[in-house]
Design a protein around this motif. Sequence first.
Motif, mmCIF file in Angstrom:
data_model
loop_
_atom_site.group_PDB
_atom_site.id
_atom_site.type_symbol
_atom_site.label_atom_id
_atom_site.label_comp_id
_atom_site.label_asym_id
_atom_site.label_seq_id
_atom_site.Cartn_x
_atom_site.Cartn_y
_atom_site.Cartn_z
ATOM 1 N N UNK A 242 0.830 -1.213 0.000
ATOM 2 C CA UNK A 242 0.000 0.000 0.000
ATOM 3 C C UNK A 242 0.862 1.260 0.000
ATOM 4 N N UNK A 243 1.933 1.242 0.786
ATOM 5 C CA UNK A 243 2.817 2.406 0.851
ATOM 6 C C UNK A 243 3.509 2.624 -0.488
ATOM 7 N N UNK A 244 4.021 1.547 -1.074
ATOM 8 C CA UNK A 244 4.735 1.662 -2.357
ATOM 9 C C UNK A 244 3.806 2.161 -3.452
ATOM 10 N N UNK A 245 2.618 1.587 -3.531
ATOM 11 C CA UNK A 245 1.680 1.993 -4.585
ATOM 12 C C UNK A 245 1.168 3.413 -4.363
ATOM 13 N N UNK A 246 1.001 3.804 -3.107
ATOM 14 C CA UNK A 246 0.523 5.169 -2.830
ATOM 15 C C UNK A 246 1.563 6.214 -3.217
#
Length: 213
Positions: A107-111
């Motif tokens: 989630x952090x990487x994609x955000x």
Amino acid sequence: MKTDDFIAMLANEAPPVDRRAPGRRFALALLIGFAAATLLMAAGLGLRPDIATAIHLPMFWMRLGFAACIGAAALLLTLRLSRPGVRIGARWAGLAAPVAAGWAGMAVVLAQAPAGARLPLLLGHTWHVCAILIAVLSTPTFLAMLWAVRGMAPVRPRVTGAAVGMLAGATATVAYCLHCPEMSPAFWSTWYLLGMAIPAAVGALIGPRVFRW
């Protein structure tokens, strides 16, 4: 001879139980399975060419830890499910925790990634073969652990089969990490997990037949 005397005689003549035998049985199955999976990976896929550089990257160890933590949790579940009357309780959380951590990383990487880069980060270059290769590499550990658990007394065969399959998949994933070039959490928290889920599903399917008393 009275019934009580006969039972006492049988109990007195019974050989002592080796409490270490189950641990040795599981350790042997895991060792054989992991060694075979690693050899299959090396012979069929090969180590990644930049392995000497990759092992210095934190992300290399994060994805290896992802698989290892799932494997450790699945092993604990398998050990307890192999014995009748042993409760699992909150130990399922040990399996969910690394999955949740991996998804949080995704989630952090994609955000943080631009919109156009999110799908490439998720798919990488090997999404179409990753899960299948892990499932294939899981076969040695899967068969070895079925042998180990079959010698015990599982009373929840479907769940036990799923735990065995997840353990086999995680063991194969550890070996596969030495080959796979994909480093994004978006990739390995999805496709590695799917690769582990395939043998888990097979284990749940065949568990009632394999572990039938």
